[in-house]
Design a protein around this motif. Structure first.
Motif, PDB file in Angstrom:
ATOM      1  N   ALA A 146      48.978  32.760  44.589  1.00  0.00           N
ATOM      2  CA  ALA A 146      49.393  31.359  44.451  1.00  0.00           C
ATOM      3  C   ALA A 146      48.210  30.414  44.401  1.00  0.00           C
ATOM      4  CB  ALA A 146      50.318  30.983  45.604  1.00  0.00           C
ATOM      5  N   CYS A 147      47.077  30.811  44.947  1.00  0.00           N
ATOM      6  CA  CYS A 147      45.879  29.960  44.937  1.00  0.00           C
ATOM      7  C   CYS A 147      45.335  29.770  43.530  1.00  0.00           C
ATOM      8  CB  CYS A 147      44.796  30.554  45.833  1.00  0.00           C
ATOM      9  SG  CYS A 147      45.234  30.701  47.576  1.00  0.00           S
ATOM     10  N   TYR A 148      45.738  30.642  42.587  1.00  0.00           N
ATOM     11  CA  TYR A 148      45.232  30.578  41.213  1.00  0.00           C
ATOM     12  C   TYR A 148      46.267  30.009  40.241  1.00  0.00           C
ATOM     13  CZ  TYR A 148      41.428  33.543  42.857  1.00  0.00           C
ATOM     14  OH  TYR A 148      40.340  34.037  43.529  1.00  0.00           O
ATOM     15  N   ALA A 149      47.332  29.421  40.756  1.00  0.00           N
ATOM     16  CA  ALA A 149      48.437  28.980  39.901  1.00  0.00           C
ATOM     17  C   ALA A 149      48.008  27.956  38.857  1.00  0.00           C
ATOM     18  CB  ALA A 149      49.564  28.411  40.764  1.00  0.00           C
ATOM     19  N   ASP A 150      46.995  27.155  39.149  1.00  0.00           N
ATOM     20  CA  ASP A 150      46.567  26.117  38.203  1.00  0.00           C
ATOM     21  C   ASP A 150      45.381  26.558  37.350  1.00  0.00           C
ATOM     22  OD1 ASP A 150      44.721  26.161  40.239  1.00  0.00           O
ATOM     23  OD2 ASP A 150      44.583  23.975  40.440  1.00  0.00           O
ATOM     24  N   THR A 151      45.142  27.870  37.248  1.00  0.00           N
ATOM     25  CA  THR A 151      44.058  28.379  36.404  1.00  0.00           C
ATOM     26  C   THR A 151      44.632  29.315  35.345  1.00  0.00           C
ATOM     27  OG1 THR A 151      43.552  30.431  37.598  1.00  0.00           O
ATOM     28  CG2 THR A 151      42.628  28.385  38.496  1.00  0.00           C
ATOM     29  N   SER A 152      43.769  29.770  34.452  1.00  0.00           N
ATOM     30  CA  SER A 152      44.189  30.663  33.371  1.00  0.00           C
ATOM     31  C   SER A 152      44.079  32.136  33.732  1.00  0.00           C
ATOM     32  CB  SER A 152      43.327  30.402  32.134  1.00  0.00           C
ATOM     33  OG  SER A 152      41.952  30.654  32.426  1.00  0.00           O
ATOM     34  N   VAL A 153      43.503  32.457  34.877  1.00  0.00           N
ATOM     35  CA  VAL A 153      43.277  33.856  35.207  1.00  0.00           C
ATOM     36  C   VAL A 153      44.584  34.528  35.620  1.00  0.00           C
ATOM     37  CG1 VAL A 153      42.788  33.579  37.688  1.00  0.00           C
ATOM     38  CG2 VAL A 153      41.670  35.410  36.402  1.00  0.00           C
ATOM     39  N   ARG A 154      44.710  35.792  35.307  1.00  0.00           N
ATOM     40  CA  ARG A 154      45.842  36.578  35.759  1.00  0.00           C
ATOM     41  C   ARG A 154      45.553  37.040  37.189  1.00  0.00           C
ATOM     42  NH1 ARG A 154      48.083  42.159  32.854  1.00  0.00           N
ATOM     43  NH2 ARG A 154      49.562  42.761  34.511  1.00  0.00           N
ATOM     44  N   ALA A 155      46.375  36.634  38.132  1.00  0.00           N
ATOM     45  CA  ALA A 155      46.176  36.973  39.542  1.00  0.00           C
ATOM     46  C   ALA A 155      47.319  37.867  40.006  1.00  0.00           C
ATOM     47  CB  ALA A 155      46.105  35.705  40.394  1.00  0.00           C
ATOM     48  N   GLU A 156      46.981  39.049  40.482  1.00  0.00           N
ATOM     49  CA  GLU A 156      47.983  40.042  40.874  1.00  0.00           C
ATOM     50  C   GLU A 156      47.754  40.470  42.322  1.00  0.00           C
ATOM     51  OE1 GLU A 156      50.477  41.201  39.143  1.00  0.00           O
ATOM     52  OE2 GLU A 156      50.041  40.647  37.058  1.00  0.00           O
ATOM     53  N   TYR A 157      48.815  40.504  43.111  1.00  0.00           N
ATOM     54  CA  TYR A 157      48.747  41.047  44.467  1.00  0.00           C
ATOM     55  C   TYR A 157      48.921  42.560  44.392  1.00  0.00           C
ATOM     56  CZ  TYR A 157      50.165  42.376  49.195  1.00  0.00           C
ATOM     57  OH  TYR A 157      50.261  42.999  50.413  1.00  0.00           O
ATOM     58  N   ILE A 158      47.951  43.282  44.896  1.00  0.00           N
ATOM     59  CA  ILE A 158      47.996  44.741  44.816  1.00  0.00           C
ATOM     60  C   ILE A 158      48.168  45.393  46.192  1.00  0.00           C
ATOM     61  CG2 ILE A 158      46.609  44.836  42.708  1.00  0.00           C
ATOM     62  CD1 ILE A 158      44.203  45.575  44.537  1.00  0.00           C
ATOM     63  N   GLY A 159      48.186  44.602  47.270  1.00  0.00           N
ATOM     64  CA  GLY A 159      48.129  45.196  48.595  1.00  0.00           C
ATOM     65  C   GLY A 159      46.706  45.612  48.903  1.00  0.00           C
ATOM     66  N   HIS A 160      46.524  46.282  50.022  1.00  0.00           N
ATOM     67  CA  HIS A 160      45.162  46.678  50.401  1.00  0.00           C
ATOM     68  C   HIS A 160      45.047  48.199  50.417  1.00  0.00           C
ATOM     69  CE1 HIS A 160      41.246  46.596  52.177  1.00  0.00           C
ATOM     70  NE2 HIS A 160      41.280  45.289  52.312  1.00  0.00           N
ATOM     71  N   PRO A 161      44.099  48.774  49.665  1.00  0.00           N
ATOM     72  CA  PRO A 161      43.954  50.238  49.648  1.00  0.00           C
ATOM     73  C   PRO A 161      43.790  50.841  51.035  1.00  0.00           C
ATOM     74  CG  PRO A 161      42.617  49.266  47.921  1.00  0.00           C
ATOM     75  CD  PRO A 161      43.143  48.124  48.740  1.00  0.00           C
ATOM     76  N   LEU A 162      43.132  50.128  51.924  1.00  0.00           N
ATOM     77  CA  LEU A 162      42.932  50.686  53.262  1.00  0.00           C
ATOM     78  C   LEU A 162      44.247  50.828  54.016  1.00  0.00           C
ATOM     79  CD1 LEU A 162      39.697  48.838  54.426  1.00  0.00           C
ATOM     80  CD2 LEU A 162      39.921  51.170  53.560  1.00  0.00           C
ATOM     81  N   ALA A 163      45.209  49.955  53.722  1.00  0.00           N
ATOM     82  CA  ALA A 163      46.511  50.055  54.397  1.00  0.00           C
ATOM     83  C   ALA A 163      47.250  51.310  53.978  1.00  0.00           C
ATOM     84  CB  ALA A 163      47.357  48.815  54.089  1.00  0.00           C
ATOM     85  N   ASP A 164      47.029  51.760  52.762  1.00  0.00           N
ATOM     86  CA  ASP A 164      47.640  53.005  52.310  1.00  0.00           C
ATOM     87  C   ASP A 164      46.914  54.222  52.870  1.00  0.00           C
ATOM     88  OD1 ASP A 164      49.440  51.599  50.550  1.00  0.00           O
ATOM     89  OD2 ASP A 164      47.731  51.296  49.216  1.00  0.00           O
TER      90      ASP A 164
END
Length: 379
Positions: A146-164
């Motif tokens: 949500a912090c990138y909503a006003d930009t052109s970049v594609r922002a994806e939540y992937i979770g954290h690899p360490l949590a897996d």
């Protein structure tokens, strides 16, 4: 498919290794190369340079190394362009990687950045730099896209690899057996960081605080995982100045050390998230140069009241945090003592970790590998 990955520090090496394994699982013919640490190399990533080249901490420390880092980045750009990669993934180290990603994007490469800069904590306008320099930013925490909503970049939540990857299922007794520690002896894990500058600032007060705790609780053993071989002489020299306490130095294997511990005394950083995911109680400290802290405070660049990841993610102050002059034996001992002696205090801290673990566990490495394949195939 040829992917270049660039890790800038030990935590990036951990993340990069998980992504390399997932890429090789999803795309058996994928070729992975990059700036690597030992874990990425073990996962099958060919090294074009070593992670130690980028291991610098603090604003003024970076300034001293700036000419060398600029030369290194230009040379690395040329190496990468000669490889003709399908995608370049910068892993954390935003001050170095984002600039390199911008150079490569201008030259026609597809670029992505894994681990969003902490724009939610300080310097929020950096989001526009991220958007200029890379096609996608892969976010480890759920509130970041949500912090990138006003930009052109594609922002994806992937979770954290360490949590897996990490879990709290290994018992203290099992971890102690792995390290050759006595099963009944109380253990304090002391982790002063992976950079030389961190260790120089933190190991003296950490050693004094550990000795003070041992004086209250005879029989305590302090265990220090040494992040890199070149740090061992530095750590050993400081520990000789804290006689009267049983010290054990372990080459790497910080996870087993934390799992074996009754309490962890940590430098702030990704290791605090590892400690949370492993379900171990902790006290966190951070010390930068006086000039760095003065600049951050003077320019009001810090936008969050907590600096440790566990407290940021839980929205509480469950984990004791000590900053700058607070990082001394007296204050560290005062923070550690309740967690050492009071089961209810320990349990409150551990209970706050459970919800975070569930949110972050999203099979992040596989998600990242899928997104990399998708981005690499885009025209």
């Amino acid at each position: 498919m040829r992917i270049v990955l660039i890790a800038g520090e030990t935590s990036g090496d951990l993340l990069g290794a998980s992504v390399v394994r997932a890429l090789r699982a999803q795309y058996p013919h994928c070729e992975c190369l990059g700036v690597t640490g030992p874990r990425m190399r073990d996962a099958g990533c060919e090294s074009i340079d070593d992670i130690e080249s980028l291991s610098v901490m603090g604003l003024f420390e970076v300034l001293r190394e700036l000419p060398r880092l600029i030369r290194f980045r230009r040379a690395l750009r040329d190496k990468i362009l000669a490889l003709k990669p399908d995608l370049v993934l910068g892993i954390d180290a935003p001050d170095f990687n984002l600039g390199l990603e911008g150079m490569l994007r201008s030259a026609g490469c597809t670029t992505a950045h894994m681990v969003s800069p902490t724009i939610w904590a300080w310097r929020p306008r950096r989001r526009f730099g991220v958007a200029r320099n890379c096609h996608a930013v892969l976010c480890l925490y759920p509130f970041e896209p949500a912090c990138y909503a006003d930009t052109s970049v594609r922002a994806e939540y992937i979770g954290h690899p360490l949590a897996d990857e990490l879990n709290a299922e290994v018992t203290t007794a099992q971890a102690r057996a792995t390290l050759g520690l006595a099963p009944e002896q109380p253990v304090l894990a002391v982790l002063p960081g992976s950079r030389r500058s961190e260790v120089e600032r933190l190991i003296p007060p950490f050693a004094e605080a550990a000795l003070a705790l041992a004086e209250r609780h005879p029989g305590l053993r302090a265990v220090v995982p040494v992040a890199s071989p070149h740090l061992r002489p530095l750590i050993a020299a400081h520990l000789r100045e804290a006689p009267g306490l049983d010290w054990t130095l372990v080459e790497g294997d910080s996870r087993s050390v934390m799992q074996a511990a009754d309490l962890c005394l940590l430098a702030s950083g990704t290791v605090t998230l590892e400690c949370l995911l492993l379900g171990r109680p902790m006290v966190v400290a951070y010390r930068a140069s006086a000039a760095t802290i003065w600049l951050l405070r003077s320019l009001r660049l810090i936008r969050t009241k907590h600096f440790s990841l566990p407290n940021i993610l839980t929205g509480t102050a469950t984990v004791p945090e000590l900053l700058q002059n607070e990082v001394n034996a007296e204050h560290l001992l005062a923070a550690m003592a309740p967690l050492w002696t009071d089961a209810a205090t320990r349990q409150r801290q551990l209970d706050s970790f459970d919800a975070v673990r569930d949110v972050l566990r999203k099979d992040a490495a596989a998600t990242t590998a899928h997104l990399i394949g998708e981005l690499a195939a885009s025209p």
